[in-house]
Design an enzyme around this catalytic site. Structure first.
Site, PDB file in Angstrom:
ATOM      1  N   ASP A 153      64.147  29.720  86.921  1.00  0.00           N
ATOM      2  CA  ASP A 153      63.291  28.816  87.690  1.00  0.00           C
ATOM      3  C   ASP A 153      62.275  28.170  86.748  1.00  0.00           C
ATOM      4  O   ASP A 153      61.666  28.848  85.910  1.00  0.00           O
ATOM      5  CB  ASP A 153      62.564  29.581  88.795  1.00  0.00           C
TER       6      ASP A 153
ATOM      7  N   GLU B 199      64.536  23.110  91.371  1.00  0.00           N
ATOM      8  CA  GLU B 199      64.372  23.430  89.951  1.00  0.00           C
ATOM      9  C   GLU B 199      64.944  24.793  89.600  1.00  0.00           C
ATOM     10  O   GLU B 199      64.601  25.363  88.554  1.00  0.00           O
ATOM     11  CB  GLU B 199      62.872  23.373  89.583  1.00  0.00           C
TER      12      GLU B 199
END
Length: 627
Positions: free
Chosen positions: A496, A539
């Site tokens: 992440d 993301e």
């Protein structure tokens, strides 16, 4: 040319054509005479209209002189009082005087700019002008323009005077002020008589000055029927020509029948053969040359009937075979098998000795051969090259003949279907059959391309080019099954990007997309060939690591984290930004491994990495210890 056709041509050239030419010349002559009369009348009527316009301008001049002597108006002009000028000018309009429109222009004086006051009907025209001079040589007080007639009244007077259709137009706008609203097209030059742009009218144009810089055109129109000969004159001329034509036709008919009586029966039989009526034979009697010719016609008719029946059966078989092949093309999604079918079908359809189907893809050139192929390559290459050069695809080399047709679409040529045989050259009908097969193959190839593209789009993230979440789930199931079967460990990295939302907020989503693409490139470049990087959403990325234990997963995760940290992405403003990642690494193994457990372990590790400060890698064991 047949005997009857020659007689008809003789009659046409000696009788019909001269009569038609004479009729056209006479019609044009009488039409020209009528046109000359109308144009002369328009010239005379234009002069009368000009006199009327001049008379109307003189009337306006008299009224202008009367108004120019008005003391109240002169006093207001000396004071340059616009309100007083407008009020007095309005009082001087009809019925006080004959003025319908008054326009007063005050010249610039000192710091005062030029000004204009206008009252009355805005469409009044044919103005007269007067200049008012200040007493004692003080220069011009104002310039007055006065009109005493409007466009409708003027049009009525002109129509009564000339008896013509009248149009009054404003220039340069071309707006119709009064008269008949007819679309005449381009008009002749002012003062000239001529045909309008549409050719339906003859007109004369009188141009007059208007208020200020405006101008008006007065148009007198004569319709097309007035410049042509009368209907009775035309009927008389055409009737006379028709009478001569009928008399000539009757004479020619009598002569034609007398000459054709001897060959009538034979000619009728030949016509039946030409219409394809082979069942009825030509009657024969006697042994003269005409009877022998009729017998030869009958024998030929029988042979043609048998041959046409055979060709019909053969054509129906060929159409049925091609139809089935075309349907096979449309349903086939295998490029290699499709090329083999079209090559074989083309060879069989035109009785060729051999051939090939070739298509150029993004990766390579694919082709399929059918029938005999020894020595065919150069000949088929030459046929295909002729297509590329913009010629037909027919080539010959001694007794060997080749034919190529393009396989393509509106976007361009994608390939070729080419055939070759010895002996008989290929015909246009052969090219048509091969072109039909090629067209069906091109449609099917487009279906193959769309199918492959749809598969790629369904499994690929469009922004990063990595596998999407759907493809990741498929790869995860496959990897878990293999790990259970082989008893090997399976690891998963959940990655992440730290504070990614702030990048979008500060630099915009285009910069955010660029960061995601660069990170995807790092993941793709940094993993092994059997590893599977994917974009899980937003993301967040994931990397499946088959046959990898926790230690190996940690090493790869750290290497990827450091590579991402070294990235520098340039924004639209030229700034360089960097990004860090938090990585959770999870490992499962043995017969009890499941995809859900692997994802849960890796997610837990990612949560711990973010909670403990970000920009780090946490394995499942570290996560468990922290708890």
């Amino acid at each position: 040319m047949s005997f009857r056709a020659r007689l008809n041509l003789f009659f046409l050239l000696l009788v019909v054509v001269p009569l038609v030419a004479v009729g056209v010349v006479l019609l044009r002559t009488i039409d020209g005479a009528e046109r000359g009369k109308v144009e002369a009348a328009l010239v005379s009527e234009g002069r009368a209209a000009s006199a009327l316009l001049a008379e109307q301008a003189e009337e306006a001049g008299a009224v202008a002189a009367e108004i120019a002597e008005d003391r109240t108006l002169a006093a207001a002009l000396r004071e340059r009082d616009a309100a007083a000028i407008r009020e007095r000018a309005g009082e001087l309009l009809a019925p006080a005087t004959d003025a319908r429109r008054i326009r007063i222009v005050l010249p610039a004086r000192g710091r005062r700019p030029a000004a204009a006051v206008e009252v009355g009907s805005p469409t009044a025209l044919l103005p007269a002008s007067r200049t008012l001079v200040a007493p004692g040589g003080g220069g011009a007080l104002a310039r007055i323009q006065i009109a005493t007639i409007g466009p409708r009244a003027l049009a009525v007077r002109l129509r009564r005077l000339t008896g013509r259709d009248v149009q009054i137009r404003d220039l340069p706008s071309g707006r119709l002020l009064a008269g008949d609203a007819r679309d005449t097209g381009r008009l002749p030059a002012p003062g000239r008589v001529g045909t309008t742009g549409r050719g339906d009218w003859t007109a004369v144009v009188l141009r007059q000055p208007g208020f200020g810089t405006a101008r008006q055109e007065v148009v007198l129109l004569a319709s097309g029927t007035q410049v042509r000969a009368s209907r009775s004159d035309r009927f008389a001329l055409l009737g006379t020509l028709a009478l001569f034509l009928v008399l000539a036709a009757l004479g020619a008919l009598v002569v034609s029948r007398s000459l054709q009586r001897q060959v009538g029966a034979l000619l009728e039989g030949a016509r039946r053969l030409g219409r394809g009526e082979f069942d009825e034979e030509i009657p024969t009697s006697g042994t003269d040359e005409l009877s022998q010719l009729a017998g030869a016609f009958n024998a030929m008719s029988q042979q043609l009937r048998r041959r046409i029946e055979e060709l019909g059966d053969e054509r129906e078989r060929l159409r049925s075979a091609i139809r089935r092949i075309g349907e096979t093309f449309a349903a086939n999604l295998d490029r290699e098998g499709l090329l083999e079918i079209v090559a074989s079908a083309a060879v069989d359809a035109v009785r060729a000795d051999g051939g090939r189907a070739v298509v150029a893809t993004a990766d390579a050139r694919e082709e399929a051969l059918a029938g005999w192929s020894d020595g065919l390559g150069p000949l088929l290459d030459a046929a295909e090259q002729r297509i590329v050069q913009g010629h037909d695809g027919f080539v010959s080399d001694g007794d060997l003949h080749g034919l190529a047709v393009p396989m393509g679409s509106e976007a361009g040529i994608r390939g070729f279907v080419a055939v070759a045989r010895r002996g008989e050259p290929f015909t246009a009908a052969d090219a048509e059959v091969v072109a039909y097969l090629s067209g069906q193959a091109a449609v099917s190839l487009e279906n193959v391309g769309r199918h492959e593209e749809a598969e790629r789009e369904a499994l690929t993230d469009p922004l990063t080019g990595l596998a999407n979440r759907r493809r990741f789930d498929e790869l995860l199931r496959t990897a878990v099954d293999r790990a259970q079967r082989d008893g090997q460990p399976l690891s998963l990295l959940v990655i992440d990007l730290d504070h990614f939302k702030s990048i979008n907020d500060r630099f915009g989503h285009q910069t955010g997309d660029a960061v995601l693409r660069e990170v995807a490139w790092v993941l793709r470049d940094g993993v092994r060939g059997l590893d599977a990087p994917a974009r899980l959403g937003g993301e967040e990325f994931g990397v499946l690591l088959p046959a990898t234990d926790a230690e190996g997963a940690l090493m790869l995760a750290e290497r990827l984290r450091e590579s991402v940290q070294r990235l520098r992405v340039v924004t639209e403003d030229g700034l360089q930004i960097s990004v860090t990642t938090s990585i959770g690494a999870g490992t499962v193994g043995g017969l009890g491994a499941t995809g859900a457990s692997l994802v849960a372990v890796a997610d837990g590790a990612l949560y711990e990495a973010k909670r403990s400060g970000r920009n780090r890698t946490v394995t499942a064991d570290e996560s468990a210890d922290a708890e």
